[in-house]
Design an enzyme around this catalytic site. Structure first.
Site, short mmCIF file in Angstrom:
data_model
loop_
_atom_site.label_atom_id
_atom_site.label_comp_id
_atom_site.label_asym_id
_atom_site.label_seq_id
_atom_site.Cartn_x
_atom_site.Cartn_y
_atom_site.Cartn_z
N GLU A 1 19.93 -6.59 34.55
CA GLU A 1 18.81 -7.44 34.13
C GLU A 1 19.25 -8.87 33.81
O GLU A 1 18.57 -9.60 33.11
CB GLU A 1 18.13 -6.81 32.91
CG GLU A 1 17.51 -5.46 33.20
CD GLU A 1 16.92 -4.82 31.95
OE1 GLU A 1 15.88 -5.30 31.49
OE2 GLU A 1 17.51 -3.86 31.45
N SER B 1 13.84 -2.24 32.23
CA SER B 1 13.08 -2.95 33.26
C SER B 1 12.81 -2.13 34.52
O SER B 1 12.71 -2.66 35.62
CB SER B 1 13.79 -4.25 33.66
OG SER B 1 13.67 -5.21 32.65
N TYR C 1 8.36 -8.55 37.36
CA TYR C 1 8.95 -9.88 37.34
C TYR C 1 8.65 -10.76 38.54
O TYR C 1 9.05 -11.92 38.57
CB TYR C 1 10.48 -9.75 37.19
CG TYR C 1 10.85 -9.04 35.91
CD1 TYR C 1 10.50 -9.57 34.67
CD2 TYR C 1 11.52 -7.83 35.93
CE1 TYR C 1 10.82 -8.92 33.49
CE2 TYR C 1 11.85 -7.17 34.76
CZ TYR C 1 11.49 -7.73 33.55
OH TYR C 1 11.81 -7.07 32.37
N ARG D 1 8.61 -3.45 22.16
CA ARG D 1 7.47 -3.13 23.02
C ARG D 1 7.61 -1.68 23.48
O ARG D 1 8.68 -1.27 23.92
CB ARG D 1 7.46 -4.06 24.25
CG ARG D 1 6.15 -4.02 25.02
CD ARG D 1 6.29 -4.65 26.39
NE ARG D 1 7.02 -3.77 27.29
CZ ARG D 1 8.15 -4.09 27.91
NH1 ARG D 1 8.70 -5.27 27.74
NH2 ARG D 1 8.73 -3.22 28.72
N ASP E 1 6.24 1.53 25.91
CA ASP E 1 5.59 1.79 27.19
C ASP E 1 4.94 3.17 27.17
O ASP E 1 5.62 4.17 26.90
CB ASP E 1 6.61 1.72 28.33
CG ASP E 1 7.35 0.39 28.39
OD1 ASP E 1 6.97 -0.52 27.63
OD2 ASP E 1 8.28 0.26 29.20
N GLU F 1 9.14 5.01 26.57
CA GLU F 1 10.34 4.44 25.95
C GLU F 1 9.97 3.26 25.06
O GLU F 1 8.87 2.73 25.13
CB GLU F 1 11.34 3.99 27.02
CG GLU F 1 10.83 2.90 27.94
CD GLU F 1 11.86 2.52 29.00
OE1 GLU F 1 12.65 1.60 28.75
OE2 GLU F 1 11.86 3.16 30.08
N ASN G 1 11.35 -0.60 24.03
CA ASN G 1 12.22 -1.72 24.42
C ASN G 1 12.49 -2.56 23.18
O ASN G 1 11.57 -3.14 22.59
CB ASN G 1 11.53 -2.57 25.48
CG ASN G 1 11.16 -1.75 26.69
OD1 ASN G 1 11.96 -1.56 27.58
ND2 ASN G 1 9.93 -1.23 26.72
N GLY H 1 11.24 -8.88 27.21
CA GLY H 1 11.38 -10.18 27.85
C GLY H 1 10.50 -11.25 27.23
O GLY H 1 9.46 -10.96 26.65
#
Length: 304
Positions: free
Chosen positions: A15, A147, A211, A251, A253, A265, A267, A271
């Site tokens: 990443e 990611s 992205y 964050r 998901d 999961e 994070n 980002g």
């Protein structure tokens, strides 16, 4: 005098490019607001750069392995300068999908069923095991990447081909595929920031969908959920954030299917690019980019 902020970005994970972009965006915003900023790679020069710059805070803009898994956090604890985001243990737990799933299950947070695969079976044996434990389709993924790097949705027909792509990992997660809506939600400190729904044009919300603006992933905010369901979503997000011992911003998901939220999961270092979700969620509730960065910096500390 405005504070001095050292931003660590780049690194050697898959990443890296996203981390560099996060670092650039954060630096640009801080400079606009008269902070003294330096960007540094987490390489052999990192310690000497830190000593000469003498920052008040370190903003950890790394993503993925060595930046989000407790490794750099251990070094930052030794350096003793307040740093952003989660600490050593919380980062390590959240990054390891096997450990985090065990924590979710133990604390009655719904997550897709799974098993760990160590490449010790023939394709025929693996197909039989998947049918017995999960059924097709399944999701295969590394245990410690972010990611959606090297994540594949597999049918019986393409499982063997996709599994070969992950053999360098030695150990991977094979997970029940949950259809339904992609919803992600964010916490900062003790505040429930909110949620966003994603409608990828691609097969799922993979690396390109995240992205690449050409992927044209649709971002939907506010999320169309009944009030009770939305509250339940944010409560689960907050519970998971605290269970992991996370700090600063996270964050989570989710897949939402048949009225249930499945947590995939957490994070710990989401980002902060132009296409990133946490800045978008924050902006929707009136927290602009610089104020979001300030909130993250406000939580910076050591001994986490």
């Amino acid at each position: 005098m405005k504070k001095k902020i050292l931003i660590i970005s780049g690194g050697i994970s898959k990443e890296r490019i996203i981390s560099l972009e996060t670092g650039r965006q954060v630096a640009k915003e801080l400079k606009k607001n008269n902070y003294r900023v330096k960007i540094c790679e987490p390489d052999k020069n990192f310690i000497s750069v830190t000593k000469s710059f003498k920052p008040h805070f370190i903003f950890n803009a790394l993503h993925g392995q060595f930046g989000e898994d407790g490794y750099i956090q251990t070094i930052l604890e030794v350096i003793g300068i307040p740093y952003t985001h989660s600490g050593v243990i919380a980062s390590a737990k959240a990054m390891d999908k096997e450990i985090s799933k065990k924590i979710f299950i133990k604390n009655k947070i719904l997550t897709p069923k799974y098993f760990i695969f160590t490449f010790n079976k023939t394709n025929k044996e693996l197909i039989s095991l998947v049918k017995k434990k999960l059924n097709f389709p399944v999701v295969i993924k590394p245990i410690n990447e972010g990611s959606s790097v090297n994540v594949y949705i597999c049918t019986k027909n393409n499982l063997s081909r996709n599994i070969k792509l992950l053999k360098d990992y030695k150990k991977i997660l094979i997970e029940q595929f949950i259809p339904g809506r992609e919803i992600q939600s964010a916490i900062i400190g003790k505040k429930k920031l909110g949620a966003i729904e994603l409608k990828p044009k691609r097969k799922f919300y993979d690396y390109k969908a995240k992205y690449n603006s050409n992927a044209k992933t649709e971002h939907i905010i506010p999320v169309d959920l009944p009030k009770k369901k939305y509250k339940a979503l944010m409560d689960i997000t907050f519970k998971a954030h605290n269970l992991m011992g996370c700090r600063g911003v996270t964050r989570s998901d989710f897949k939402y299917f048949k009225g249930k939220f499945y947590l995939l999961e957490i994070n710990t270092q989401p980002g902060m690019t132009k296409l990133s979700l946490v800045p978008e969620i924050s902006a929707y509730i009136g927290i602009n980019f610089i104020n979001l960065i300030k909130l993250i910096l406000k939580d910076a500390s050591i001994n986490k």
